[in-house]
Design a protein around this motif. Sequence first.
Motif, PDB file in Angstrom:
ATOM      1  N   LEU A 251     -38.666   6.011 -11.384  1.00 15.94           N
ATOM      2  CA  LEU A 251     -39.149   7.096 -10.736  1.00 15.94           C
ATOM      3  C   LEU A 251     -40.234   7.050  -9.935  1.00 15.94           C
ATOM      4  N   ARG A 268     -35.285   8.141  -6.904  1.00 16.72           N
ATOM      5  CA  ARG A 268     -34.948   9.277  -7.725  1.00 16.72           C
ATOM      6  C   ARG A 268     -36.119  10.123  -8.070  1.00 16.72           C
ATOM      7  N   PRO A 537     -32.231  13.585 -11.744  1.00 14.15           N
ATOM      8  CA  PRO A 537     -32.050  12.931 -10.386  1.00 14.15           C
ATOM      9  C   PRO A 537     -30.584  12.694 -10.122  1.00 14.15           C
ATOM     10  N   VAL A 538     -29.906  11.839 -11.188  1.00 15.80           N
ATOM     11  CA  VAL A 538     -28.758  11.460 -11.016  1.00 15.80           C
ATOM     12  C   VAL A 538     -27.849  12.281 -12.351  1.00 15.80           C
ATOM     13  N   LYS A 541     -22.795   8.990 -13.168  1.00 18.19           N
ATOM     14  CA  LYS A 541     -22.751   7.599 -12.853  1.00 18.19           C
ATOM     15  C   LYS A 541     -21.225   7.373 -13.032  1.00 18.19           C
ATOM     16  N   ARG A 566     -24.805  15.321  -8.302  1.00 16.65           N
ATOM     17  CA  ARG A 566     -25.796  14.326  -7.737  1.00 16.65           C
ATOM     18  C   ARG A 566     -25.054  13.016  -8.584  1.00 16.65           C
ATOM     19  N   GLU A 568     -23.798   8.755  -8.662  1.00 18.99           N
ATOM     20  CA  GLU A 568     -24.019   7.299  -7.914  1.00 18.99           C
ATOM     21  C   GLU A 568     -22.802   6.534  -8.643  1.00 18.99           C
ATOM     22  N   GLU A 586     -30.828   4.550 -18.422  1.00 22.00           N
ATOM     23  CA  GLU A 586     -31.443   5.236 -17.364  1.00 22.00           C
ATOM     24  C   GLU A 586     -31.232   6.642 -17.666  1.00 22.00           C
TER      25      GLU A 586
END
Length: 648
Positions: A251, A268, A537-538, A541, A566, A568, A586
């Motif tokens: 971060l 992030r 932020p994510v 995934k 959001r 990835e 994470e």
Amino acid sequence: MQLTIAGQAVEAAPGEPMAEVLGKALSKKKLKEVVAVRACGRLFDVSAALPAECADVAPVFESDPEGLEVIRHSAAHLMAEAVKKLFPEAKVTIGPAIESGFYYDFDYERPFTPEDLEAIEKEMVRLAGADAPFTCRVVKKDEAKKLFAAKGEDYKLEIMDDLGGDEFSIYTNGGFVDLCRGPHVPSAGRIKAFKLLSVAGAYWRGDSDKKMLQRIYGTAFASPKELKQHLERIEEAKRRDHRKLGTQLDLFSFSEEAGAGMVIWHPRGGLLRTILEDFERKEHLKRGYAIVQGPQILKRELWERSGHYANYRENMYFTEIEEQAYGIKPMNCLSHMLIYKSRVRSYRDLPLRFFELGVVHRHERTGVLHGLLRVRQFTQDDAHILCRPDQLQEEILGVVHFVQDVMNLFGFEFEARISTRPEKSIGSDEDWERATNALMNALSAGGFPYEINAGDGAFYGPKIDIVIKDALDRRWQCATIQCDFTLPDRFDLTYVGEDGEKHRPVMLHRVILGSLERFIGVLIEHVAGAFPTWLAPVQAKILTVTDAQAEHAHSVLAALRARGVRVEADLRNEKLGYKVREAQLEKIPYMLVIGDKEVEAGGVNVRTRGGDNLGFKTIAEAAEMILADTAEPFKRGGMSYSFAAGAC
């Protein structure tokens, strides 16, 4: 004289030992739990004599907050006795109880080591077992100075000179003698559960021009069980440390090349801030605030007029442009007052609410900097409300309810304190009284309980401090509401009243989260880095099993991003278990696994960071599930999740 103790009427005579007086009302078992006595509005040793004409006598038990403070203060003396036994050349200074334990500062030729702390604690255990009494005697100043001069305790001589007075109380426990107002536990054996925690440098009197001392921190509780629980909370706090998690979650970072106290936000972390800032803008607009922005630097004359130069300049940075002095802003109020003054205002225009996510700079000493919690550059969700005096209560309550909505969303309980006039301040007594009463009356009208925090107001006005409680039961001051009659007068702010005459508005300075940096640091530790889905932020995934699923993974990535998730993708040629563990570290809310079966069926297999396997979902179902989870906290709080960051 007749007293009422623990609900029982007892007869006592002035000068009678407190222990004997208490023994008339308490059982022997309960008497053993008493560590001090409250009488005539102050605390006394259990061994003290009953003061004359003192009808309000109450035992202070070891389980009471005041009792715990007495235990901790006594533990500080016990530690000092142990230090003097093991390190006779060490000089003692001060050793108070603090919120989470106690400390004592020593002047010693070298820093104490972890091995020293172990030895000191072992000696404390031995001394507690010896159960020497804490005894107090009051002596004349000359005698006290001779006593400490003979012991080479120079700091005690300095303290006595600073305190003044003709008499001092001196406590003895075992072979240790200390200057102290007390009270203390009856004997060292009453200090049953303690632990030394750390050692740090500390300047004498907090002055960097004075000698660096060694400060040993410890904690103490009434029982070993409570101590064990506290030490477990300390270990949990270490696991939740926002500095450690900030690196783990990628971060933010700090760099000595950039300078101490300056945060560097990574992608992030930058996205996390953007989501939070967009949320704040939406909520402020919804509540009738206008978004404004002022310059980073303003002429020194403005800071002089506001009183900041006289009362706050040690916390400010200054620069010079073409021989003109400027102050880099530590707060945003001056620009907001200039906006108000830019045109004539009518009573019909009020209240005006100016909101700015303002970047400010404050000069903090290196020794107090602490991750995101204490920095030199930070962003405040700052607003200033200018209103008529008759609108004041409604506006104060509006801010408190705003804070309530936001803290409920983040899962924080909170309590209110009213901080009153400090010694260093501006404005008339009348204005300070009006402002303080306005804050008290608003909280009372809204049914919000509060405590008084005497002397801790801003230099221009009293304030309501909102203190939040985190998952580890720690308190953090974030939101604040300051009531200011003084600066509107200094800047000649006026409005035209219904009578056609000019009148003076009142200004409320307020923040909701406060420093965004500090709030993010507190929030990281509160949720242990596992942000709610709306703030993560994510949010998801994508994890492929082999390279064969890469094409499908790219299509899922694009589809989810188009829906506002959001997301990835981890397409590395690594084992799936490794990828899952990394995503869990994470703290990513959802893991979308794609193998050959998922490619064939056109979807994903969903897992959560908590370890639940939710099974196969189509892309549309996965998106709906994530977005529903995102919106849930807002629905629960009667708010709406519709700000722009949701589509990042």
